[in-house]
Design an enzyme around this catalytic site. Structure first.
Site, PDB file in Angstrom:
ATOM      1  N   GLU A  68       0.718  -1.194   0.063  1.00  0.00           N
ATOM      2  CA  GLU A  68       0.041   0.062  -0.075  1.00  0.00           C
ATOM      3  C   GLU A  68       0.938   1.429  -0.068  1.00  0.00           C
ATOM      4  OE1 GLU A  68      -3.052  -0.619  -0.753  1.00  0.00           O
ATOM      5  OE2 GLU A  68      -2.834  -2.717  -0.048  1.00  0.00           O
ATOM      6  N   HIS A  71       1.805   2.161  -3.500  1.00  0.00           N
ATOM      7  CA  HIS A  71       1.011   2.951  -4.161  1.00  0.00           C
ATOM      8  C   HIS A  71       1.089   4.516  -3.588  1.00  0.00           C
ATOM      9  CE1 HIS A  71      -1.517  -0.127  -6.231  1.00  0.00           C
ATOM     10  NE2 HIS A  71      -1.642  -0.831  -5.006  1.00  0.00           N
TER      11      HIS A  71
HETATM   12 ZN   LIG Z   1      -2.152  -2.396  -4.848  1.00  0.00          ZN
END
Ligand SMILES: [Zn+2]
Ligand SMILES: [Zn+2]
Length: 153
Positions: A68, A71
Site C-alpha cells: 500500500e 501506491h
Molecule cells: Zn495494490
C-alpha cells in the site's frame, strides 16, 4: 493491535523501507473481504483488512503495508502508482511488498465523461464512455460518416 498501533506501524515501515514519511491515516477496515488492504486515491488513506493480521500474522501484515505504501508514495510523487506500471513493480520488488491488493478509485477518476456521437446520414445518436476517432468508424445502421456532438460531464 488497534488502529493506533497500525498507524505507528505504517509510519515506521514507511520511514525504514522507503525513507519517507507517511503523513496520512492508516486504519483497519473489517468490511474488506477479498483483499488484504487498499489505498484511497482520493484521500490517501490506507485501509487494512484486520483478518489479514489475525490469520497470517505480523510478517504478512508488513508486506501488505509495504504494498500500500508503494501506491501511496508513487501516487503522491506523480509516478506510475498502478499495478501495471514499471515504477510500481520496481519499488514493490525493492521493498519486498505483497503482490495483491485493491485500490479505491479517486474522485476525479470516477467522474466519467460521456461522449455523444451522431451519424451524419441517418442522424442516429449514440453514447460512448471513450472517445474514438470518427474517421475510423462508420454508422452501424447505415454505414454513414459519424460526427461528435458533445461531451457530457
Ligand atoms: Zn495494490
Ligand atoms: Zn447512420
Amino acid at each position: 493491535m488497534n488502529d493506533f498501533d497500525l498507524q505507528e506501524l505504517v509510519e515506521s515501515v514507511s520511514k525504514e523501507s522507503f525513507g519517507k514519511k507517511f503523513k496520512h491515516k492508516a486504519f483497519f477496515n473489517p468490511r474488506l473481504r477479498t483483499t488484504g488492504g487498499r489505498y484511497s486515491l482520493s484521500d490517501h488513506h490506507i485501509e487494512i483488512n484486520p483478518k489479514q493480521y489475525e490469520h497470517f500474522g505480523m510478517e504478512e501484515l508488513i508486506k501488505i503495508i509495504k504494498h500500500e505504501l508503494c501506491h501511496y508514495h508513487l501516487h503522491l510523487e506523480k509516478k506510475g502508482y498502478m499495478h501495471k506500471d514499471s515504477d510500481f513493480k520496481v519499488l514493490l520488488k525493492k521493498v519486498g511488498g505483497s503482490r495483491f491488493c485493491q485500490t479505491i478509485p479517486g474522485k476525479k477518476k470516477q467522474a466519467t465523461k460521456i461522449h455523444i456521437y451522431e451519424c451524419k446520414q441517418c442522424s442516429v445518436q449514440f453514447k460512448r464512455k471513450r472517445q474514438f476517432d470518427t474517421k475510423k468508424y462508420v454508422c452501424g445502421r447505415c454505414k454513414g460518416r459519424i460526427k461528435k456532438v458533445e461531451t457530457i460531464f
